[in-house]
Design an enzyme around this catalytic site. Structure first.
Site, mmCIF file in Angstrom:
data_model
loop_
_atom_site.group_PDB
_atom_site.id
_atom_site.type_symbol
_atom_site.label_atom_id
_atom_site.label_comp_id
_atom_site.label_asym_id
_atom_site.label_seq_id
_atom_site.Cartn_x
_atom_site.Cartn_y
_atom_site.Cartn_z
ATOM 1 N N SER A 15 0.732 -1.028 -0.091
ATOM 2 C CA SER A 15 0.049 0.025 0.135
ATOM 3 C C SER A 15 0.924 1.371 0.154
ATOM 4 O O SER A 15 1.656 1.506 -0.827
ATOM 5 C CB SER A 15 -0.986 -0.030 1.186
ATOM 6 O OG SER A 15 -2.094 1.194 1.053
ATOM 7 N N HIS B 99 -7.448 -5.215 -1.168
ATOM 8 C CA HIS B 99 -6.461 -4.411 -0.842
ATOM 9 C C HIS B 99 -5.434 -4.954 0.379
ATOM 10 O O HIS B 99 -5.846 -5.248 1.402
ATOM 11 C CB HIS B 99 -6.865 -3.033 -0.075
ATOM 12 C CG HIS B 99 -5.841 -1.997 -0.022
ATOM 13 N ND1 HIS B 99 -5.245 -1.337 -1.121
ATOM 14 C CD2 HIS B 99 -5.258 -1.368 1.311
ATOM 15 C CE1 HIS B 99 -4.243 -0.317 -0.642
ATOM 16 N NE2 HIS B 99 -4.327 -0.680 0.781
ATOM 17 N N ASP C 193 -9.349 -3.720 -5.718
ATOM 18 C CA ASP C 193 -9.085 -3.334 -4.721
ATOM 19 C C ASP C 193 -10.140 -1.943 -4.257
ATOM 20 O O ASP C 193 -10.073 -1.065 -5.125
ATOM 21 C CB ASP C 193 -7.566 -2.701 -5.025
ATOM 22 C CG ASP C 193 -6.829 -2.112 -3.611
ATOM 23 O OD1 ASP C 193 -7.541 -1.526 -2.947
ATOM 24 O OD2 ASP C 193 -5.598 -2.398 -3.607
#
Length: 321
Positions: free
Chosen positions: A139, A295, A266
């Site tokens: 991320s 995610h 995502d």
């Protein structure tokens, strides 16, 4: 650079949902590792970074960077660490400033472009005996990793052999827009709750710099980054911060093999987080877009406990080394 073969990710039907994938590991995944050796690394501005070392006598080291409001012992970090250690690597997982249960000493904290901190960690790692260093980020940590590699460009240390990143908000502005949607409110509120507690603590230490009055009215990263992230880290405003720190605009400058894996479902990412234009990606960056994964999900129920993302990382590492 030769492209590596994509191993298809096919989760069971009940996991073919980006929201389920995104929350499942946080709620249900447990990864056991030996207790790491911890180190406090001083920074040039009289602050500190907290590191977790998993050493087993290897000549290869992987440096792992967590995501927004994460830390070095989140299940996704430990899962990749376990897989890499099983493949013979040493691992160094580090905490961004203010993360991992230790508040840092300066008014600033961390952000998506704090490459000076990653550089300090990489420099510390290279001071050891390792002949090969591999980077990975999840991320926000993925954006940070790619931006760092782009800034290093052709001058990067020859021992840095590549990187693999997951669920990367390459387009920070677009991802902020996505997370501001009503349908993403549950994620946004969790981030804000964590950040509120952190800013309360910082405001007590630096009342002349940080004001938390009215924080409860903040609803998204547009407001939070305008009020805190940008001024505390030298940006004009949120838009300036996002423009200068989005790895999307620098990918073509990367000069080591780098893999970006962003799931099509995502719930945090904008359309621009899935670039396919070779001119944007450059000669060294490979983009893969599995249909599912959410995610930082990519959940897989396997006897060895590995997730698909960890198998993909091992495959990529073996290919480029």
């Amino acid at each position: 650079m030769h492209k590596s073969k994509l191993e298809p990710y096919r989760p069971p039907v009940w996991l073919r949902n980006g929201h389920v994938q995104s929350v499942w590991p946080t709620l249900f995944r447990k990864v056991s590792l030996p207790e790491p050796v911890t180190e406090v690394l001083a920074t040039a501005d009289e602050d500190e970074l907290h590191l977790d070392w998993y050493r087993q006598g290897s000549s290869r080291l992987a440096v792992l960077s967590h995501g927004l409001e994460g830390h070095s012992r989140r299940p996704y970090v430990l899962g990749l660490a376990r897989a890499l250690m099983g493949d013979g690597w040493d691992v160094l997982a580090w905490n961004f400033r203010s993360c991992g249960g230790q508040m840092n000493h300066r008014p600033r904290f961390y952000h998506s472009g704090a490459t000076e901190d990653l550089h300090a960690v990489v420099s510390r790692a290279l001071s050891e005996h390792y002949r090969s260093l591999f980077l990975s980020g999840f991320s926000m940590g993925g954006n940070l990793t790619l931006l760092y590699l782009a800034e290093q460009g052709a001058q990067i240390d020859c021992r840095v052999s590549g990187a693999v990143t997951y669920s990367v908000p390459l387009d920070l502005a677009g991802s902020a827009d996505v997370l501001a949607l009503p349908s993403r409110r549950i994620y946004m509120q969790r981030f804000l709750n964590d950040l509120h507690a952190k800013m309360l603590e910082k405001s007590r230490a630096f009342p002349e710099v940080i004001d938390v009055s009215g924080f409860e009215q903040i609803r998204d990263f547009h407001e939070f980054d305008n009020r805190y992230t940008a001024p505390l880290h030298g940006f004009r405003n949120a838009a300036d911060y996002w423009a200068r720190c989005s790895a999307l605009f620098r990918l073509s400058e990367i000069r080591v093999p780098a893999l970006v894996v962003n799931a099509a479902d995502d719930p945090f990412l904008s359309p621009r987080c899935f670039p396919c234009d070779p001119q944007i990606l450059g000669p060294c960056v490979q983009m893969e877009v599995p249909r599912w994964g959410g995610h930082v999900g990519f959940v897989q129920h396997a006897r060895d406990g590995y997730y698909w993302s960890e198998r993909r990382a091992l495959g990529f590492v073996r290919q480029v080394l």
